[in-house]
Scaffold this active site. Structure first.
Site, short mmCIF file in Angstrom:
data_model
loop_
_atom_site.label_atom_id
_atom_site.label_comp_id
_atom_site.label_asym_id
_atom_site.label_seq_id
_atom_site.Cartn_x
_atom_site.Cartn_y
_atom_site.Cartn_z
N ASP A 19 0.84 -1.23 0.02
CA ASP A 19 0.02 -0.13 0.19
C ASP A 19 0.91 1.47 0.12
O ASP A 19 1.76 1.58 0.74
CB ASP A 19 -0.88 -0.04 1.14
CG ASP A 19 -1.97 0.91 1.16
OD1 ASP A 19 -2.30 1.60 0.24
OD2 ASP A 19 -2.56 1.43 2.25
N ASP A 122 -3.29 2.62 -5.73
CA ASP A 122 -2.36 2.72 -5.02
C ASP A 122 -1.96 1.42 -4.09
O ASP A 122 -1.45 1.35 -3.09
CB ASP A 122 -2.37 3.82 -4.26
CG ASP A 122 -3.50 3.95 -2.95
OD1 ASP A 122 -4.72 2.89 -3.36
OD2 ASP A 122 -3.48 4.72 -2.21
N GLU A 123 -2.81 0.27 -4.49
CA GLU A 123 -2.36 -0.81 -3.63
C GLU A 123 -2.57 -2.21 -4.33
O GLU A 123 -3.48 -2.28 -5.32
CB GLU A 123 -3.35 -0.98 -2.23
CG GLU A 123 -4.86 -0.91 -2.68
CD GLU A 123 -5.78 -1.11 -1.46
OE1 GLU A 123 -5.41 -1.73 -0.64
OE2 GLU A 123 -6.93 -0.30 -1.38
#
Length: 430
Positions: A19, A122-123
């Site tokens: 993350d 974003d992860e």
């Protein structure tokens, strides 16, 4: 830290959740430092990604760690955040930059495993099962398997791209996700089943992944304050409080049970939507004049994205946020799925009328509207769309006209993409 030999022998699956720390804020900070060497690093001061205060546009979408100390939270209105921290530095959203850094981030982590499941910009999850031998040279007493691989990934992202990530490690996705949310930034954490009691159970119940605010409040009101409380509560009690699905999920998750299946692809969108914060509040008096242009613009935006991805949607949703920052929505299901802006807009207008002007509408309750959104869901590829026989009966040229309209729409879209928006304007709009 649990030793590598023990992990490899006991657990068949090794799952990472990676993350990006405060992604939007971090990516904006990295870009600013590149463009303005020597300037202040946004990550070191109270700063946030949000909208413009004068136009009241948007909410806080990311914040720095110093901003967090002022109580600023993601999802709150910009105006409220500035009340907490008047010197808060605001940065506008920059999705072009975000996409570029997201792509670079995924490219790096994909070098460590062929199985990568990107779950948001974003992860991502990585499946590192059976890969210990490939990275044996990096093992040490300080960094046994699989923390050695996690540190390689974390350090490469930081040193190559300039921003940091957290890596959570476990035998399933739920625990890996929980581990990545432990102390930040630039950290590696493990959360294997034998560590649950010590690391996860003392956390507030609201920290359990998948436990929303209302669910957490309901559990707290019943004396279930920590994840450990939920894990040690009779599942029938949880079901009686939350219902079958939610109660079973909370009990299972609190005890660390979760899927280990990393699908290896970024799931297709389940819906398409767009929303806008209005420059001034929409009231019953201004509704007739101001609402339709907003719905037209939002419907056009959603329609273009549907056409670009060659998908159709059957359910249209309208959502609004009132002056008290409460969100309300209404939806309808169409006879046939569509990507047509006019059909989306007509449906959206009918929903907005019902939501705001109906007998139990928000305007009747004295509310004003500050944000409007239009969405389309229940997507398909168009294979099952039905032809309306009445169209042919009423107008035999309908199917020919429809085909011509599709070609005209495609030509207009291509010209707009090449030469800019509104290159072609319909005569009726002049």
């Amino acid at each position: 830290m649990i030793l590598g030999n023990y992990i490899e022998q006991k657990y068949k699956n090794i799952i990472f959740h990676i993350d990006v720390n405060s992604a939007f804020l971090s990516w904006s900070a990295v870009k600013k430092l590149k463009e303005e060497p020597g300037s202040v690093d946004l990550r070191t001061i109270p700063s946030a990604v949000g909208g413009d205060v004068k136009s009241r546009h948007g909410i806080i979408t990311a914040k720095s760690i110093p901003a967090k100390k002022y109580g600023i939270v993601t999802g709150e209105p910009v105006v409220k955040a500035l009340q907490k921290c008047p010197k808060l530095v605001l940065v506008k959203s920059d999705f072009k930059t975000y996409r570029e850094y997201s792509h670079a981030f995924i490219s790096i982590i994909s070098k460590y495993s062929p199985i990568v499941e990107q779950v948001s910009i974003d992860e991502a999850y990585l499946d590192l099962s059976g890969m210990r031998n490939l990275f044996s040279e990096s093992e040490s007493s300080d960094f046994p398997f699989p923390t050695n691989i996690a540190n390689l990934i974390k350090n490469e992202v930081r040193d190559t791209l300039g921003f940091t990530v957290n890596v959570g490690i476990s035998c399933n996705k739920l625990l890996a996700k929980m581990a990545s949310d432990f102390t930040k930034p630039d950290k590696v954490h493990t959360l294997f089943p034998e560590e649950i009691k010590e690391k996860m159970w003392p956390l507030p119940i609201g920290d359990l992944y998948g436990c929303g605010k209302q669910t957490a409040q309901r559990l707290i009101s019943m004396g279930i304050r920590t994840i450990g409380d939920a894990a040690n509560t009779d599942p029938l009690v949880l079901v009686s409080i939350l219902g079958d699905n939610a109660g079973s999920y909370i009990y299972s998750s609190a005890n660390g049970h979760g899927s280990a299946n990393v699908s290896g692809h970024y799931e297709d969108a389940k819906s398409y939507s767009n929303e806008t914060t209005l420059s001034s509040d929409l009231t019953a008096d201004s509704y007739d004049k101001e609402m339709l242009p907003v719905l037209k613009a939002l419907s056009l935006s959603v329609s273009k994205r549907l056409k670009k991805d060659r998908v159709f949607g059957r359910t249209v949703t309208v959502s609004v946020k009132t002056g008290s920052f409460k969100r309300h929505s209404a939806q309808m299901q169409l006879d046939n799925s569509t990507d047509d802006e006019k059909k989306i807009c007509l449906s959206a207008k009918a929903l907005a009328d019902k939501l705001l002007l109906g007998d139990d509408g928000l305007f009747i309750k004295g509310e004003v509207v500050r944000l409007v959104g239009v969405g389309v869901s229940k997507l398909d590829d168009g294979s099952y769309r039905q032809l309306n026989l009445f169209d042919d009966m009423i107008n035999p040229a309908f199917s020919v006209k429809s085909e011509r309209q599709k070609k005209l729409d495609k030509m207009t879209e291509d010209l707009d993409n090449r030469f800019g928006k509104n290159t072609i304007i319909k005569g009726s709009s002049l």
